[in-house]
Design an enzyme around this catalytic site. Structure first.
Site, PDB file in Angstrom:
ATOM      1  N   SER A 124      11.483  -0.375 -39.574  1.00  6.33           N
ATOM      2  CA  SER A 124      12.680  -0.772 -38.974  1.00  6.33           C
ATOM      3  C   SER A 124      12.262  -0.931 -37.532  1.00  6.33           C
ATOM      4  O   SER A 124      11.514  -0.102 -36.808  1.00  6.33           O
ATOM      5  CB  SER A 124      13.719   0.486 -39.230  1.00  6.33           C
ATOM      6  OG  SER A 124      14.872   0.023 -38.196  1.00  6.33           O
TER       7      SER A 124
ATOM      8  N   TYR B 238      16.520   8.626 -38.310  1.00 10.44           N
ATOM      9  CA  TYR B 238      16.183   7.622 -38.964  1.00 10.44           C
ATOM     10  C   TYR B 238      14.876   7.059 -38.139  1.00 10.44           C
ATOM     11  O   TYR B 238      14.105   6.457 -38.527  1.00 10.44           O
ATOM     12  CB  TYR B 238      17.278   6.867 -39.135  1.00 10.44           C
ATOM     13  CG  TYR B 238      17.027   5.397 -39.917  1.00 10.44           C
ATOM     14  CD1 TYR B 238      16.703   5.379 -41.022  1.00 10.44           C
ATOM     15  CD2 TYR B 238      17.173   4.334 -38.864  1.00 10.44           C
ATOM     16  CE1 TYR B 238      16.686   4.066 -41.724  1.00 10.44           C
ATOM     17  CE2 TYR B 238      16.980   3.026 -39.540  1.00 10.44           C
ATOM     18  CZ  TYR B 238      16.795   2.997 -40.977  1.00 10.44           C
ATOM     19  OH  TYR B 238      16.398   1.695 -41.717  1.00 10.44           O
TER      20      TYR B 238
HETATM   21  N1  LIG Z   1      20.034  -3.379 -43.428  1.00  7.81           N
HETATM   22  C1  LIG Z   1      19.356  -3.021 -42.289  1.00  7.81           C
HETATM   23  O1  LIG Z   1      19.717  -3.409 -41.219  1.00  7.81           O
HETATM   24  C2  LIG Z   1      17.783  -2.404 -42.076  1.00  7.81           C
HETATM   25  C3  LIG Z   1      17.286  -2.380 -41.069  1.00  7.81           C
HETATM   26  C4  LIG Z   1      15.985  -2.039 -40.948  1.00  7.81           C
HETATM   27  C5  LIG Z   1      15.405  -1.440 -42.022  1.00  7.81           C
HETATM   28  N2  LIG Z   1      16.277  -1.241 -43.189  1.00  7.81           N
HETATM   29  C6  LIG Z   1      15.352  -0.566 -44.488  1.00  7.81           C
HETATM   30  O2  LIG Z   1      15.510  -1.494 -45.477  1.00  7.81           O
HETATM   31  C7  LIG Z   1      15.440  -0.769 -46.556  1.00  7.81           C
HETATM   32  C8  LIG Z   1      16.462  -1.100 -47.838  1.00  7.81           C
HETATM   33  O3  LIG Z   1      17.763  -0.905 -47.259  1.00  7.81           O
HETATM   34  P1  LIG Z   1      19.084  -1.569 -47.368  1.00  7.81           P
HETATM   35  O4  LIG Z   1      19.570  -1.921 -46.155  1.00  7.81           O
HETATM   36  O5  LIG Z   1      18.830  -3.031 -48.304  1.00  7.81           O
HETATM   37  O6  LIG Z   1      19.968  -0.518 -48.167  1.00  7.81           O
HETATM   38  P2  LIG Z   1      20.612  -0.408 -49.439  1.00  7.81           P
HETATM   39  O7  LIG Z   1      21.217  -1.747 -49.760  1.00  7.81           O
HETATM   40  O8  LIG Z   1      21.386   0.591 -49.166  1.00  7.81           O
HETATM   41  O9  LIG Z   1      19.293  -0.148 -50.372  1.00  7.81           O
HETATM   42  C9  LIG Z   1      18.421   1.124 -50.204  1.00  7.81           C
HETATM   43  C10 LIG Z   1      17.816   1.163 -51.531  1.00  7.81           C
HETATM   44  O10 LIG Z   1      17.058   2.538 -51.625  1.00  7.81           O
HETATM   45  C11 LIG Z   1      17.020   3.004 -52.857  1.00  7.81           C
HETATM   46  N3  LIG Z   1      16.868   4.308 -52.915  1.00  7.81           N
HETATM   47  C12 LIG Z   1      17.483   5.370 -52.353  1.00  7.81           C
HETATM   48  N4  LIG Z   1      16.963   6.688 -52.460  1.00  7.81           N
HETATM   49  C13 LIG Z   1      16.090   6.126 -53.467  1.00  7.81           C
HETATM   50  C14 LIG Z   1      15.310   7.007 -54.491  1.00  7.81           C
HETATM   51  N5  LIG Z   1      15.388   8.290 -54.387  1.00  7.81           N
HETATM   52  N6  LIG Z   1      14.433   6.503 -55.260  1.00  7.81           N
HETATM   53  C15 LIG Z   1      14.388   4.998 -55.499  1.00  7.81           C
HETATM   54  N7  LIG Z   1      15.203   4.308 -54.593  1.00  7.81           N
HETATM   55  C16 LIG Z   1      15.917   4.883 -53.973  1.00  7.81           C
HETATM   56  C17 LIG Z   1      18.390   2.619 -53.569  1.00  7.81           C
HETATM   57  O11 LIG Z   1      18.185   2.253 -54.789  1.00  7.81           O
HETATM   58  P3  LIG Z   1      18.948   3.411 -56.011  1.00  7.81           P
HETATM   59  O12 LIG Z   1      20.067   3.835 -55.536  1.00  7.81           O
HETATM   60  O13 LIG Z   1      18.855   2.189 -57.312  1.00  7.81           O
HETATM   61  O14 LIG Z   1      18.118   4.319 -56.201  1.00  7.81           O
HETATM   62  C18 LIG Z   1      18.641   1.308 -52.689  1.00  7.81           C
HETATM   63  O15 LIG Z   1      18.493   0.190 -53.376  1.00  7.81           O
HETATM   64  C19 LIG Z   1      15.590   0.729 -46.426  1.00  7.81           C
HETATM   65  O16 LIG Z   1      14.142   1.196 -45.965  1.00  7.81           O
HETATM   66  C20 LIG Z   1      16.248   0.709 -44.890  1.00  7.81           C
HETATM   67  O17 LIG Z   1      15.923   1.811 -43.990  1.00  7.81           O
HETATM   68  C21 LIG Z   1      17.155  -1.872 -43.404  1.00  7.81           C
END
Ligand SMILES: NC(=O)c1ccc[n+]([C@@H]2O[C@H](COP(=O)([O-])OP(=O)(O)OC[C@H]3O[C@@H](n4cnc5c(N)ncnc54)[C@H](OP(=O)(O)O)[C@@H]3O)[C@@H](O)[C@H]2O)c1
Length: 270
Positions: free
Chosen positions: A154, A167
Site C-alpha cells: 500500500s 496497517y
Molecule cells: N482499496 C484500497 O484503497 C487499497 C489500497 C492499498 C492497498 N490495498 C490492499 O489491497 C488488497 C485487497 O483489498 P481490497 O481493497 O480489494 O479489499 P476487499 O475487497 O475487502 O478484499 C480483501 C480480500 O482479502 C481477503 N481475505 C481477508 N482475510 C482472508 C483470509 N484469512 N484468507 C483469504 N483471504 C482473505 C478477503 O477474501 P475472503 O473474505 O473471501 O476470504 C477479501 O477478498 C489488501 O491487501 C489491501 O490491504 C487496498
C-alpha cells in the site's frame, strides 16, 4: 524478441483475495491476458462470481476455497490448483486490509492502542497476506525454477497515514519482506515484487471514504485534496501493473520493486 510481451497463456496465476475488489480486478486482468486463473479466498459466492466474469470474457478460471492465515489450507489449495490447472507460476497475494479497532480515533491516546488489534492487522497483511503464501506457492515455483510473486502492499506502507498506524506499519513490512525475498530467490528463477495502490474504494474502506448519499466524508475529501489526479482509483487501473509484473518476458529483469499506483498521492506534499 517477437510476439506479445504481455502474453500470459503459459502461466497459471493464483490470486489470493481474488474474492475482493482489487484482487478480483487483478484476477480478471490476468485472465484477459491469457493466464489460467485460480481465484482463492473464503467467500465462495464472490469467488464464483469472479470466475464467471473471467469465463464470460473468454478466460479460464476456477475458484478454490482457502484461508490465507492457515498454511495447511493454502497447501491443500496449491495442490488442487497444480492438479487442475498446472503448476502455479504467478502468485498475487491480495488478502489484507485494516481493522477499525486498529485505527486511532481522532484525538485518541496512542498509548491505549490495542495490542490485539495491532497483532491481528500484522497477521493478516504480513503473515497471511504475504509470508505464508510465498512459502507455500514458492515451493512450486522453486521446483519449476520459474515464477513471479506479486505482493499487494500500500501507499500507506511508504508514508504512514494519520491514525492508520498498524496497517501502515504492516504494509511497510510487506514492502521490506518483498525486497528480502527478491534477493533470496533472484538466481532461482523467481521474481518478487510489490504493487502499492493508493486509494481505491473497496468493501473494507468505502464507509471511510463516502457518506451514504455518495458525497465524500471529511477523510475522503482530505484524500482527494492531496491526490494530484483529484480522484480515487478504480480496480482496473491496477491491471497494467499486475500483467506487466506477471509477464516473464515483459518484466524479466524486474525484481524487488514496489510499483506505486496512486494518482500521484505519494509524489507530493502540499
Ligand atoms: N482499496 C484500497 O484503497 C487499497 C489500497 C492499498 C492497498 N490495498 C490492499 O489491497 C488488497 C485487497 O483489498 P481490497 O481493497 O480489494 O479489499 P476487499 O475487497 O475487502 O478484499 C480483501 C480480500 O482479502 C481477503 N481475505 C481477508 N482475510 C482472508 C483470509 N484469512 N484468507 C483469504 N483471504 C482473505 C478477503 O477474501 P475472503 O473474505 O473471501 O476470504 C477479501 O477478498 C489488501 O491487501 C489491501 O490491504 C487496498
Amino acid at each position: 524478441m517477437q510476439g506479445n510481451l504481455f502474453d500470459l497463456s503459459q502461466e497459471v496465476a493464483v490470486v489470493i483475495g481474488g474474492t475482493g475488489v482489487l484482487g478480483g480486478g487483478m484476477a480478471e486482468a490476468l485472465g484477459a491476458a491469457g493466464a489460467k486463473v485460480a481465484v482463492l479466498g473464503r467467500n465462495a459466492e464472490r469467488g464464483m462470481a469472479r470466475v464467471r466474469a473471467i469465463e464470460s470474457s473468454g478466460g479460464r478460471a476456477q475458484f478454490f476455497s482457502a484461508d490465507a492465515m492457515d498454511a495447511d489450507s493454502l497447501k491443500a489449495a496449491r495442490d488442487a490448483v497444480n492438479g487442475a490447472l498446472g503448476p502455479v507460476s504467478v502468485l498475487v497475494s491480495a488478502a489484507g486490509g485494516n481493522r477499525p479497532d486498529a485505527t486511532l480515533p481522532p484525538g485518541s491516546d496512542f498509548c491505549k492502542l490495542s495490542r490485539d488489534a495491532w497483532n491481528a492487522v500484522f497477521d493478516l497483511n504480513l503473515v497471511g497476506g504475504s509470508l505464508i503464501p510465498a512459502q507455500v506457492f514458492g515451493e512450486t515455483m522453486l521446483e519449476q525454477k520459474r515464477g513471479s510473486i506479486i505482493n499487494i502492499a500500500s501507499m500507506a506502507g511508504m508514508i504512514p497515514l494519520s491514525r492508520v498506524v498498524a496497517y501502515s506499519a504492516a504494509k511497510a513490512a510487506v514492502i521490506n519482506f518483498t525486497k528480502f525475498l527478491a534477493r533470496e530467490w533472484a538466481t532461482k528463477g523467481v521474481r518478487v515484487n510489490a504493487i502499492s495502490p493508493g486509494f481505491f474504494p473497496a468493501d473494507q474502506n468505502r464507509a471511510l471514504l463516502f457518506r451514504e448519499d455518495g458525497s465524500y466524508t471529511e477523510r475522503g475529501a482530505q484524500i482527494i485534496g492531496h491526490t494530484p489526479m483529484a480522484r480515487f482509483g478504480e480496480a482496473q487501473e491496477l491491471s497494467g501493473a499486475v500483467v506487466w509484473l506477471a509477464a516473464s518476458r515483459a518484466s524479466s529483469f524486474v525484481t524487488g520493486q514496489n510499483i506505486v499506483v496512486d494518482g500521484g498521492f505519494s509524489s507530493t506534499t502540499i
